[in-house]
Design a protein around this motif. Sequence first.
Motif, short mmCIF file in Angstrom:
data_model
loop_
_atom_site.label_atom_id
_atom_site.label_comp_id
_atom_site.label_asym_id
_atom_site.label_seq_id
_atom_site.Cartn_x
_atom_site.Cartn_y
_atom_site.Cartn_z
N GLU A 365 0.82 -1.23 0.00
CA GLU A 365 0.00 0.00 0.00
C GLU A 365 0.85 1.27 0.00
O GLU A 365 0.34 2.38 -0.08
N ASP A 367 4.38 3.69 -0.98
CA ASP A 367 5.53 4.00 -1.83
C ASP A 367 6.69 4.35 -0.89
O ASP A 367 6.68 5.41 -0.25
N SER A 373 0.96 6.86 0.87
CA SER A 373 0.00 5.81 0.53
C SER A 373 -0.21 5.82 -0.98
O SER A 373 -0.24 6.89 -1.59
N LYS A 374 -0.35 4.62 -1.56
CA LYS A 374 -0.57 4.59 -3.01
C LYS A 374 -2.00 4.96 -3.35
O LYS A 374 -2.29 5.36 -4.46
N LYS A 375 -2.92 4.81 -2.36
CA LYS A 375 -4.32 5.10 -2.66
C LYS A 375 -4.71 6.54 -2.33
O LYS A 375 -5.61 7.09 -2.94
#
Length: 415
Positions: A365, A367, A373-375
């Motif tokens: 989840e 980087d 957060s990737k989201k």
Amino acid sequence: MNDVFDVAVIGGGPAGMMAAGRAAELDARVILLEKNPEPGKKLMMTGGGRCNILNAEFDMHKLTAKYGKKGKSLYSVFSQFGPEATWIFFESLGLKLKVEPENRAFPVSDSTEDVRRVLTEFMSKGKVTLVTGNRVRGLKHADGMITKIVQDAGSIQAKNIILATGGKSRPETGSTGDGFKWMREIGIEVGEPEAALVPVSIRNTWVKDVSGISLKDVKLTAWQGKIKHESQSGKMLFTHYGLSGPLVLNMSRNIGSLLKTGDVTLSLDLFPKLDLGALDKKIVEVFERGKNKMIKNSVGELVQPRLGLVILQLAGIIPETPLHHLTRENRLAFGSFLKDLPMKVSGLLGADQAIVTGGGVDLKEVDFKTMRSKKFQNLFLAGDILDFDRPSGGFSLQICWSTGYVAGSGAAGPG
Ligand SMILES: Cc1cc2nc3c(=O)[nH]c(=O)nc-3n(C[C@H](O)[C@H](O)[C@H](O)COP(=O)(O)OP(=O)(O)OC[C@H]3O[C@@H](n4cnc5c(N)ncnc54)[C@H](O)[C@@H]3O)c2cc1C
């Protein structure tokens, strides 16, 4: 509080304090939200009050290997801010460090309070607004962004949010897993937290008699029936319920897995550097020297006297036996218990007693170049909330310093 901050950090543990101080150092307007009256409650317990602040393993490959398979995710954070940079960072704040066996680094003052103090000063220098005694209740989001932090004292907005609410071990320190709940609610994957570095309880009642004894350089082997599993060497401690200390904590996760499939016995080798023959020679020498004594008065030359008495009992030897009356069988039985002292595991102490909890936010989840957060574009994560495995020895706090620093840099950046 209607201000809009550049960065809001939730959780004032080591990861949150590092993240807040670092973001402020880069000129961000930072607020740190902590529900306890003071930050760093768990930090104050670390290293038995001395704070094993980091592990001075400066070789990147060896260091990441300590974190198992998931260690490769740490290359990027450690290359930005690894143990060497952490060492320099703390010394530049006036906290001198020293290295003890197994590369464990501690403040020269042996005081965790000093660690907390320099971190608090680091935050003050950057004018971090520290809000304590104020619990965050949840996060609002829209269009891939966190829009609001809902807390007891009204809601807060910030361009970027750093989540550093810790894991679930020792909930009395404030680490109650709130962050895990919020992450699940917004669709971020979180592995089920389970106790990772946790003491082991032992069925044999004699352990109570040796409670408080600590042993260096001993070897512990886990057995299930006739199958030998993991073996590790190091330091361990007898407690009133069983075993603790780095050696046991580090084996606890595997012991926990084995317990799911059956009973587990631990065999303690008090003389791992000697084979049975060499140990018997040593015993003969000691017993020769004290041949006019009772055996109970001589065992102290080989092991701690209280442990010696327990072993005599297990070997069926009357402690008052004069050494010149001791049979060869008795002596060999005594020696074999010194090499193989069996203990039946009754279980692991609960997650509430763990040093750290496994599980947490799934690493995919995040980087790791920025801890973003990737989201959610404006959400960053740091510290125990992340799902890393690690042994004891300063490796947990290192994750906090490194991910906290990188998250602070990322959240203060142009985005
Ligand atoms: C007894 C013990 C000894 C240890 N010794 C060592 C050691 O010597 N070396 C080492 O490397 N590691 C050690 N550890 C592990 C280390 O303490 C943790 O890895 C570290 O504290 C994790 O830091 P963190 O900032 O991620 O989370 P935490 O320290 O858990 O801090 C999280 C903070 O978030 C706050 N918070 C949580 N929810 C909310 C909310 N809803 N609103 C506002 N605030 C909230 C909590 O109150 C807490 O202050 C030890 C742990 C224990 C229990």
